[in-house]
Motif scaffolding. Structure first.
Motif, PDB file in Angstrom:
ATOM      1  N   VAL A 117      36.520  23.786  31.519  1.00  0.00           N
ATOM      2  CA  VAL A 117      35.364  24.511  30.995  1.00  0.00           C
ATOM      3  C   VAL A 117      35.861  25.357  29.834  1.00  0.00           C
ATOM      4  O   VAL A 117      36.868  26.060  29.967  1.00  0.00           O
ATOM      5  N   MET A 118      35.180  25.262  28.692  1.00  0.00           N
ATOM      6  CA  MET A 118      35.585  26.050  27.526  1.00  0.00           C
ATOM      7  C   MET A 118      34.363  26.651  26.851  1.00  0.00           C
ATOM      8  O   MET A 118      33.291  26.054  26.850  1.00  0.00           O
ATOM      9  N   MET A 132      38.091  29.443  20.665  1.00  0.00           N
ATOM     10  CA  MET A 132      37.904  29.096  22.068  1.00  0.00           C
ATOM     11  C   MET A 132      38.171  30.397  22.818  1.00  0.00           C
ATOM     12  O   MET A 132      39.303  30.776  23.054  1.00  0.00           O
ATOM     13  N   SER A 133      37.094  31.094  23.146  1.00  0.00           N
ATOM     14  CA  SER A 133      37.224  32.429  23.723  1.00  0.00           C
ATOM     15  C   SER A 133      37.431  32.405  25.223  1.00  0.00           C
ATOM     16  O   SER A 133      37.873  33.398  25.801  1.00  0.00           O
ATOM     17  N   GLU A 150      45.143  24.092  41.607  1.00  0.00           N
ATOM     18  CA  GLU A 150      45.443  25.228  40.741  1.00  0.00           C
ATOM     19  C   GLU A 150      44.354  25.339  39.685  1.00  0.00           C
ATOM     20  O   GLU A 150      43.797  24.351  39.228  1.00  0.00           O
ATOM     21  N   THR A 151      44.065  26.565  39.291  1.00  0.00           N
ATOM     22  CA  THR A 151      43.188  26.831  38.153  1.00  0.00           C
ATOM     23  C   THR A 151      43.984  27.649  37.148  1.00  0.00           C
ATOM     24  O   THR A 151      44.592  28.653  37.502  1.00  0.00           O
ATOM     25  N   VAL A 152      43.983  27.194  35.906  1.00  0.00           N
ATOM     26  CA  VAL A 152      44.691  27.872  34.834  1.00  0.00           C
ATOM     27  C   VAL A 152      43.647  28.311  33.814  1.00  0.00           C
ATOM     28  O   VAL A 152      42.817  27.507  33.386  1.00  0.00           O
ATOM     29  N   THR A 153      43.685  29.578  33.418  1.00  0.00           N
ATOM     30  CA  THR A 153      42.741  30.113  32.441  1.00  0.00           C
ATOM     31  C   THR A 153      43.449  30.410  31.121  1.00  0.00           C
ATOM     32  O   THR A 153      44.684  30.383  31.047  1.00  0.00           O
ATOM     33  N   LEU A 154      42.663  30.717  30.128  1.00  0.00           N
ATOM     34  CA  LEU A 154      43.221  31.096  28.829  1.00  0.00           C
ATOM     35  C   LEU A 154      44.093  32.334  28.976  1.00  0.00           C
ATOM     36  O   LEU A 154      45.165  32.422  28.367  1.00  0.00           O
ATOM     37  N   GLY A 170      41.205  34.487  21.294  1.00  0.00           N
ATOM     38  CA  GLY A 170      41.464  33.244  22.026  1.00  0.00           C
ATOM     39  C   GLY A 170      42.257  32.268  21.182  1.00  0.00           C
ATOM     40  O   GLY A 170      43.075  32.650  20.351  1.00  0.00           O
ATOM     41  N   LEU A 171      41.984  30.993  21.386  1.00  0.00           N
ATOM     42  CA  LEU A 171      42.642  29.933  20.634  1.00  0.00           C
ATOM     43  C   LEU A 171      41.805  29.587  19.415  1.00  0.00           C
ATOM     44  O   LEU A 171      40.608  29.342  19.537  1.00  0.00           O
ATOM     45  N   CYS A 172      42.434  29.576  18.249  1.00  0.00           N
ATOM     46  CA  CYS A 172      41.726  29.201  17.026  1.00  0.00           C
ATOM     47  C   CYS A 172      41.709  27.682  16.920  1.00  0.00           C
ATOM     48  O   CYS A 172      42.743  27.023  17.034  1.00  0.00           O
TER      49      CYS A 172
END
Length: 177
Positions: A117-118, A132-133, A150-154, A170-172
């Protein structure tokens, strides 16, 4: 009414009109092909975690609609290509995509089901770029009772990487060339 009062009334009317019309602007434009880049300056280079080393292709689902919806295809270095997303949900200036990749069982091993989910939003400082916030990657294993591996977040990835990898928002995502 004096001349200055009339000017003030005209100025106030013009100001109210421009503010009210500014809310009628076009929604943000998300269509395009994007790649993950480094830091606030959106610099190309190596060093992204494999889950964020991605290519994202966003298309308008139905361009004839007044408020079109978007679909996307995601490919990451870590997990390969995901099937086309469900239509993205537009909420104000944000676009949210959910990707689901089925588990793979084969002679050479097992890959669990993956859910990504993004949340994307326009980059105010760079034309044609996105932030990508928010991001979460969940691995599910139907062979186990809890299913959630496992769940990995930003935020998790930001803690595991050098400070200059992610930007403040976040990620550009820069346009792919």
């Amino acid at each position: 009414m004096t001349f200055s009062a009339r000017q003030q009334l005209c100025l106030m009317t013009l100001l109210i009109s421009s503010v009210s019309l500014s809310g009628c602007g076009d929604p943000p434009h998300f269509e395009g092909q994007y790649i993950g880049t480094l830091g606030d300056q959106c610099m190309p280079g190596s060093g992204l975690p494999a889950a964020l080393d991605m290519h994202l292709d966003i298309r308008v689902d139905d361009p004839e609609k007044r408020n079109p919806s978007y679909v996307a295809r995601l490919r990451t270095s870590a997990f390969g290509e995901f099937p086309v997303s469900a239509p993205g949900t537009v909420d104000g200036d944000q676009l949210v995509f959910e990707f689901d990749k089925d588990e793979v069982r084969g002679w050479t091993g097992y890959q669990p089901q993956l859910l990504v989910v993004m949340t994307l939003e326009p980059h105010a400082g760079k034309e044609g770029h996105l932030w990508m916030s928010a991001f979460s990657l969940t691995a599910l294993d139907a062979r186990t009772e809890s299913a959630n591996i496992e769940t990995v977040t930003l935020e998790d990835l930001a803690e595991r990487t050098p400070a200059n990898i992610l930007g403040k928002h976040g990620l550009c995502l820069a346009p792919a060339t």
